[in-house]
Write an enzyme that holds these catalytic residues in place. Sequence first.
Site, PDB file in Angstrom:
ATOM      1  N   LYS A  91      12.591 -42.026  20.476  1.00 45.28           N
ATOM      2  CA  LYS A  91      12.732 -43.472  20.522  1.00 45.28           C
ATOM      3  C   LYS A  91      13.334 -43.938  21.861  1.00 45.28           C
ATOM      4  CE  LYS A  91      13.251 -44.040  15.474  1.00 45.28           C
ATOM      5  NZ  LYS A  91      14.246 -44.369  14.415  1.00 45.28           N
TER       6      LYS A  91
ATOM      7  N   TYR B  26       5.724 -49.566  11.208  1.00 50.85           N
ATOM      8  CA  TYR B  26       6.831 -49.808  10.286  1.00 50.85           C
ATOM      9  C   TYR B  26       6.477 -50.808   9.188  1.00 50.85           C
ATOM     10  CZ  TYR B  26      10.147 -46.956  12.997  1.00 50.85           C
ATOM     11  OH  TYR B  26      10.813 -45.908  13.593  1.00 50.85           O
TER      12      TYR B  26
ATOM     13  N   PHE C 266      16.883 -54.730   8.012  1.00 51.81           N
ATOM     14  CA  PHE C 266      16.934 -54.116   9.346  1.00 51.81           C
ATOM     15  C   PHE C 266      15.605 -54.202  10.083  1.00 51.81           C
ATOM     16  CE2 PHE C 266      15.873 -50.787   6.261  1.00 51.81           C
ATOM     17  CZ  PHE C 266      14.768 -50.174   6.835  1.00 51.81           C
TER      18      PHE C 266
ATOM     19  N   ARG D 267      11.616 -32.937   9.823  1.00 48.54           N
ATOM     20  CA  ARG D 267      12.569 -33.868   9.193  1.00 48.54           C
ATOM     21  C   ARG D 267      13.959 -33.240   9.094  1.00 48.54           C
ATOM     22  NH1 ARG D 267      11.789 -39.365   8.154  1.00 48.54           N
ATOM     23  NH2 ARG D 267      13.120 -39.189   6.327  1.00 48.54           N
TER      24      ARG D 267
ATOM     25  N   THR E 292      18.822 -40.012   8.125  1.00 45.87           N
ATOM     26  CA  THR E 292      18.533 -41.238   8.882  1.00 45.87           C
ATOM     27  C   THR E 292      19.785 -41.791   9.557  1.00 45.87           C
ATOM     28  OG1 THR E 292      16.783 -41.730   7.293  1.00 45.87           O
ATOM     29  CG2 THR E 292      17.541 -43.559   8.673  1.00 45.87           C
TER      30      THR E 292
ATOM     31  N   ARG F   2      20.093 -35.713  15.052  1.00 45.04           N
ATOM     32  CA  ARG F   2      20.805 -36.986  14.891  1.00 45.04           C
ATOM     33  C   ARG F   2      22.320 -36.796  14.839  1.00 45.04           C
ATOM     34  NH1 ARG F   2      16.373 -39.429  10.621  1.00 45.04           N
ATOM     35  NH2 ARG F   2      15.147 -40.668  12.116  1.00 45.04           N
TER      36      ARG F   2
ATOM     37  N   ASN G 294      19.147 -43.972  16.260  1.00 49.98           N
ATOM     38  CA  ASN G 294      19.129 -42.583  15.769  1.00 49.98           C
ATOM     39  C   ASN G 294      18.095 -41.685  16.445  1.00 49.98           C
ATOM     40  OD1 ASN G 294      16.873 -43.619  14.547  1.00 49.98           O
ATOM     41  ND2 ASN G 294      17.502 -43.144  12.456  1.00 49.98           N
TER      42      ASN G 294
ATOM     43  N   HIS H 246      12.018 -40.428  15.459  1.00 50.24           N
ATOM     44  CA  HIS H 246      11.248 -40.700  14.251  1.00 50.24           C
ATOM     45  C   HIS H 246      10.442 -39.455  13.914  1.00 50.24           C
ATOM     46  CE1 HIS H 246       8.419 -42.450  11.400  1.00 50.24           C
ATOM     47  NE2 HIS H 246       7.509 -41.746  12.035  1.00 50.24           N
TER      48      HIS H 246
ATOM     49  N   GLU I  43       0.217 -42.275  10.242  1.00 50.20           N
ATOM     50  CA  GLU I  43       0.871 -42.523  11.528  1.00 50.20           C
ATOM     51  C   GLU I  43       0.157 -41.884  12.727  1.00 50.20           C
ATOM     52  OE1 GLU I  43       5.481 -42.940   9.888  1.00 50.20           O
ATOM     53  OE2 GLU I  43       4.875 -41.099  10.899  1.00 50.20           O
TER      54      GLU I  43
HETATM   55  N1  UDP Z   1      17.013 -48.271  10.091  1.00 52.10           N
HETATM   56  C1  UDP Z   1      18.075 -49.101  10.435  1.00 52.10           C
HETATM   57  N2  UDP Z   1      18.942 -49.484   9.449  1.00 52.10           N
HETATM   58  C2  UDP Z   1      18.792 -49.092   8.158  1.00 52.10           C
HETATM   59  C3  UDP Z   1      17.716 -48.261   7.815  1.00 52.10           C
HETATM   60  C4  UDP Z   1      16.837 -47.862   8.816  1.00 52.10           C
HETATM   61  O1  UDP Z   1      18.223 -49.467  11.602  1.00 52.10           O
HETATM   62  O2  UDP Z   1      19.623 -49.467   7.316  1.00 52.10           O
HETATM   63  C5  UDP Z   1      16.053 -47.871  11.154  1.00 52.10           C
HETATM   64  C6  UDP Z   1      16.358 -46.481  11.695  1.00 52.10           C
HETATM   65  O3  UDP Z   1      16.009 -46.489  13.084  1.00 52.10           O
HETATM   66  C7  UDP Z   1      15.393 -45.604  10.918  1.00 52.10           C
HETATM   67  C8  UDP Z   1      14.183 -46.543  10.803  1.00 52.10           C
HETATM   68  O4  UDP Z   1      14.758 -47.821  10.602  1.00 52.10           O
HETATM   69  O5  UDP Z   1      15.107 -44.402  11.606  1.00 52.10           O
HETATM   70  C9  UDP Z   1      13.228 -46.240   9.687  1.00 52.10           C
HETATM   71  O6  UDP Z   1      13.952 -46.122   8.468  1.00 52.10           O
HETATM   72  P1  UDP Z   1      13.630 -44.950   7.449  1.00 52.10           P
HETATM   73  O7  UDP Z   1      14.387 -45.237   6.186  1.00 52.10           O
HETATM   74  O8  UDP Z   1      12.167 -44.771   7.340  1.00 52.10           O
HETATM   75  O9  UDP Z   1      14.333 -43.698   8.150  1.00 52.10           O
HETATM   76  P2  UDP Z   1      13.703 -42.398   8.867  1.00 52.10           P
HETATM   77  O10 UDP Z   1      12.420 -42.073   8.175  1.00 52.10           O
HETATM   78  O11 UDP Z   1      13.528 -42.758  10.320  1.00 52.10           O
HETATM   79  O12 UDP Z   1      14.749 -41.342   8.674  1.00 52.10           O
HETATM   80 MG    MG Z   2      10.780 -43.230   7.696  1.00 53.05          MG
END
Ligand code: UDP
Ligand code: MG
Length: 149
Positions: free
Chosen positions: A9, A49, A57, A85, A91, A102, A112, A115, A126
Amino acid sequence: MERTLVILKPDAVQRGLIGQITTRLEQRGLKLAGMKFIQIDHDLAAQHYAVHKGKPFYEGLIKYITSSPVVVQVWEGKRVIETVRRTCGATNPIDADLGTIRADFAVEIGRNLIHASDGAETAAYEIPLYFKEEDLVTWSRVTDQWIME
Ligand code: UDP
Ligand code: MG
């Protein structure tokens, strides 16, 4: 064989962590199938997204992901989706296990760094947003037999 989409990112690029994060994936023995350096526009971010549209968010997330260039990668291998993952960690970096990307490089959920597709269906959605099939490379590596039985 599975494929998964990874995005380093804007914060990863701005902080000069492209190499260190990519190394984490390479040193596990994962195999790269595609990579490019791009700036994600609003339309692409919204497609990527779409699942989060309407969440509190969401607007901040779109602003973040479009704010600066990113590195987009496809990694290939057996159970690569889960492996990547788990290498990324939770996350929210506060909840991520030590030793994950992370946890080791980040402190906040909104910055974070990385992705990664969260399942086979997500990866299938994706990857074509960023790569045509012919952009992806299937190749044999001399070390494959020392990484996989
Ligand atoms: N995110 C955020 N606040 C939140 C949840 C998610 O800023 O409370 C952002 C964060 O960058 C995250 C992305 O949104 O990586 C996508 O969220 P997801 O739950 O899909 O998490 P990921 O799959 O990236 O772990
Ligand atoms: Mg996700």
